[in-house]
Design a protein around this motif. Structure first.
Motif, mmCIF file in Angstrom:
data_model
loop_
_atom_site.group_PDB
_atom_site.id
_atom_site.type_symbol
_atom_site.label_atom_id
_atom_site.label_comp_id
_atom_site.label_asym_id
_atom_site.label_seq_id
_atom_site.Cartn_x
_atom_site.Cartn_y
_atom_site.Cartn_z
ATOM 1 N N ALA A 77 -37.619 -39.560 6.681
ATOM 2 C CA ALA A 77 -35.884 -38.891 5.743
ATOM 3 C C ALA A 77 -37.039 -39.308 4.140
ATOM 4 O O ALA A 77 -36.384 -38.328 3.744
ATOM 5 N N TYR A 78 -37.234 -40.353 4.100
ATOM 6 C CA TYR A 78 -37.357 -41.495 2.997
ATOM 7 C C TYR A 78 -37.926 -42.679 2.860
ATOM 8 O O TYR A 78 -37.572 -43.236 4.154
ATOM 9 N N LEU A 112 -37.166 -34.950 6.580
ATOM 10 C CA LEU A 112 -36.238 -34.065 6.390
ATOM 11 C C LEU A 112 -34.780 -33.900 5.776
ATOM 12 O O LEU A 112 -34.509 -33.130 4.412
ATOM 13 N N LEU A 113 -35.319 -34.759 4.571
ATOM 14 C CA LEU A 113 -35.235 -34.635 2.693
ATOM 15 C C LEU A 113 -36.003 -33.572 1.900
ATOM 16 O O LEU A 113 -34.981 -32.700 1.747
ATOM 17 N N THR A 150 -26.817 -39.207 3.460
ATOM 18 C CA THR A 150 -26.992 -40.081 2.278
ATOM 19 C C THR A 150 -27.610 -41.493 2.179
ATOM 20 O O THR A 150 -28.726 -41.814 2.994
ATOM 21 N N ILE A 151 -28.133 -41.485 0.862
ATOM 22 C CA ILE A 151 -28.926 -42.768 0.451
ATOM 23 C C ILE A 151 -28.368 -44.211 0.418
ATOM 24 O O ILE A 151 -27.821 -43.352 -0.754
ATOM 25 N N ILE A 157 -26.997 -36.886 -0.835
ATOM 26 C CA ILE A 157 -27.746 -35.195 -1.352
ATOM 27 C C ILE A 157 -27.120 -34.384 -0.067
ATOM 28 O O ILE A 157 -27.786 -34.326 1.080
ATOM 29 N N LYS A 158 -27.040 -33.061 -0.656
ATOM 30 C CA LYS A 158 -26.796 -32.103 0.675
ATOM 31 C C LYS A 158 -27.551 -30.648 0.005
ATOM 32 O O LYS A 158 -27.706 -30.111 -0.745
ATOM 33 N N ALA A 159 -27.868 -30.407 1.543
ATOM 34 C CA ALA A 159 -28.147 -28.771 1.214
ATOM 35 C C ALA A 159 -27.853 -27.535 0.103
ATOM 36 O O ALA A 159 -26.493 -27.937 0.613
#
Length: 292
Positions: A77-78, A112-113, A150-151, A157-159
């Motif tokens: 993801a990040y 993912l992000l 959710t970070i 952060i939502k698409a």
């Protein structure tokens, strides 16, 4: 975006993917309902290829997350660029706050992000989820159900528009129900002879019809044997290409013997098939093709 199952199947076929009706239906509904598509089945049956085909068909970028044992959120993801953060601390004139250090410019987005932020939206392939450790599945739930991530240091952060998600599994272990409930499910099986022949026509158009029919009949016969690893459609295509390189126009015992390693990837399976078993299958193939 296709407006019917038939249109979806036709668009897939235009990209060289011969989808059975049930798979075309699952793909169509996944696109229309904006739900992830979960595909299970034997290796080499075209699960990964469907994601690549959907990306090409819709003109979307393809993001591939290849799963493996030990995969974690940093790789999937990040992660924070700690080296750059340390450098910033050393070179900053004033004292940096946590908000400064954990701002977006220090964030390294992974698949993912990226899938949530790319315009388009992209096709996200989460490949061979069964290879990842079971706890990793829990990380996916927020992405699969809400298309958001959710970070803790930054927030959620939502698409803007949900990505097209395809998850594959070779079923080396069971995937948790919580993942499956968030997806549309389809089992991708080995194709019957008619569909496999059509796949060959699409993917290896240079193969003579008679040879293609023999190849399909031989491989269909192989799948009836008690082998450790049955050949998939990927092996059917690869074997056909290999036979073309050898200028073969029909199957014969010597050619089959010399090219079994293209079809079978375990020595025990090769030993089981070569010789009398291969000869029996060849006789069966000739009878089938002649009868057909």
């Amino acid at each position: 975006m296709p407006t019917s199952i038939d249109e979806c199947a036709g668009q897939l076929l235009a990209q060289g993917y011969v989808a059975e009706r049930e798979l075309a239906t699952a793909a169509f509904l996944a696109l229309r309902l904006q739900r992830p598509l979960f595909l299970e089945g034997e290796p080499g049956t075209g699960k990964t290829e469907i994601a690549k085909t959907l990306a090409a068909m819709l003109g979307r970028p393809l993001l591939r997350l290849q799963c493996y044992e030990g995969l974690d959120m940093a790789a999937a993801a990040y992660e924070w660029n700690y080296a750059r953060q340390m450098l910033e601390i050393k070179t900053a004139d004033a004292k940096l706050s946590a908000d400064d250090l954990f701002s977006r410019r220090f964030l390294i987005p992974r698949a993912l992000l990226q899938a949530l932020e790319l315009p388009g939206p992209p096709v996200l392939l989460i490949d061979e989820l069964d290879r990842a450790d079971e706890p990793f599945e829990a990380f996916l739930l927020e992405v699969l159900s809400e298309f958001q991530l959710t970070i803790p240091e930054l927030g959620t952060i939502k698409a803007a528009e949900p990505p097209i998600v395809v998850i594959t599994s070779n079923r080396t272990r069971e995937i948790h129900d919580a993942v499956k409930r968030r997806c549309l499910y389809h089992w991708v099986d080995f194709p019957d002879a008619a569909r496999e022949l059509e796949i060959l026509r699409q993917r290896v158009p240079g193969a003579p019809e008679a040879l293609a029919r023999q190849v399909v009949a031989f491989i269909q016969g192989l799948r009836m044997l008690d082998l450790y690893k049955l050949p998939g459609v990927a092996e059917t295509i690869e074997w056909s290409r290999a036979l073309l390189e050898l200028n073969a126009v029909a199957l014969d015992p010597q050619t089959v013997q010399q090219t079994l390693g293209v079809l079978l990837k375990y020595q025990d399976d090769i030993a089981r098939v070569q010789g009398s078993e291969a000869a029996r299958l060849l006789e069966q193939v000739r009878a089938q093709v002649h009868h057909g």
